[in-house]
Design a protein around this motif. Structure first.
Motif, PDB file in Angstrom:
ATOM      1  N   UNK A 157       2.570 -11.144   7.102  1.00 53.53           N
ATOM      2  CA  UNK A 157       2.573  -9.818   7.685  1.00 53.53           C
ATOM      3  C   UNK A 157       1.130  -9.402   8.292  1.00 53.53           C
ATOM      4  N   UNK A 158       0.883  -8.930   9.134  1.00 53.69           N
ATOM      5  CA  UNK A 158      -0.416  -8.703   9.495  1.00 53.69           C
ATOM      6  C   UNK A 158      -0.758  -7.529   8.761  1.00 53.69           C
ATOM      7  N   UNK A 159      -1.721  -7.388   8.062  1.00 57.91           N
ATOM      8  CA  UNK A 159      -2.334  -6.351   6.823  1.00 57.91           C
ATOM      9  C   UNK A 159      -3.347  -5.621   7.602  1.00 57.91           C
ATOM     10  N   UNK A 160      -4.393  -6.075   8.269  1.00 59.54           N
ATOM     11  CA  UNK A 160      -5.353  -5.205   8.617  1.00 59.54           C
ATOM     12  C   UNK A 160      -5.508  -5.812  10.160  1.00 59.54           C
ATOM     13  N   UNK A 161      -6.091  -4.774  11.120  1.00 59.49           N
ATOM     14  CA  UNK A 161      -6.514  -5.149  12.480  1.00 59.49           C
ATOM     15  C   UNK A 161      -7.857  -4.407  12.531  1.00 59.49           C
ATOM     16  N   UNK A 162      -8.854  -5.089  12.727  1.00 63.81           N
ATOM     17  CA  UNK A 162     -10.221  -4.873  12.827  1.00 63.81           C
ATOM     18  C   UNK A 162     -10.473  -3.899  13.977  1.00 63.81           C
TER      19      UNK A 162
END
Length: 132
Positions: A4-9
């Motif tokens: 999964x994509x956990x964080x987006x900067x």
């Protein structure tokens, strides 16, 4: 394999003003605000209130090369999509809080959507998909 994509900067000018906008105006939860002395930065995570999915990492621009991307993360296109279960509630709440909507709400067969900008100018869709 599960991924999964956990964080987006999200590149920001200032940690505290970004926290204030995302938490106080948009109603996000502040998950972490930890100083990282070895890198002279903070680890700041926010996520939709009550959400369990992807969070935003509010990443302060470190230099002039990064500063040019504050507010233009995606070259002027809508960058992030905030799905809601009650479009009118959130639209009116955000407008009352001073959020700048750059495109008025429209209803299409599969969604109701309006575009707003964050405090730096990044574009977001506020979107409610139609029941299938």
């Amino acid at each position: 394999m599960a991924q999964s994509i956990k964080h987006v900067a999200l590149v920001v000018r200032d940690y505290d003003e970004a926290i204030a906008f995302y938490c106080d105006v948009l109603g996000f939860d502040l998950l972490a605000d930890e100083y990282q002395p070895e890198q002279y930065k903070r680890w700041v995570l926010v996520r939709l209130k009550g959400g369990t999915g992807t969070s935003l990492l509010l990443a302060r621009a470190n230099d002039t090369d990064q500063e040019v991307f504050v507010g233009d993360q995606s070259g002027g296109r809508v960058f992030l999509f905030l799905e809601t279960d009650d479009f009118e509630r959130d639209y009116e709440t955000y407008r009352a809080g001073g959020v700048n909507f750059t495109r008025a709400p429209v209803t299409q067969p599969y969604r109701r959507v309006a575009v707003f900008s964050d405090l730096y100018g990044n574009l977001w869709d506020l979107i409610q998909f139609s029941a299938k």
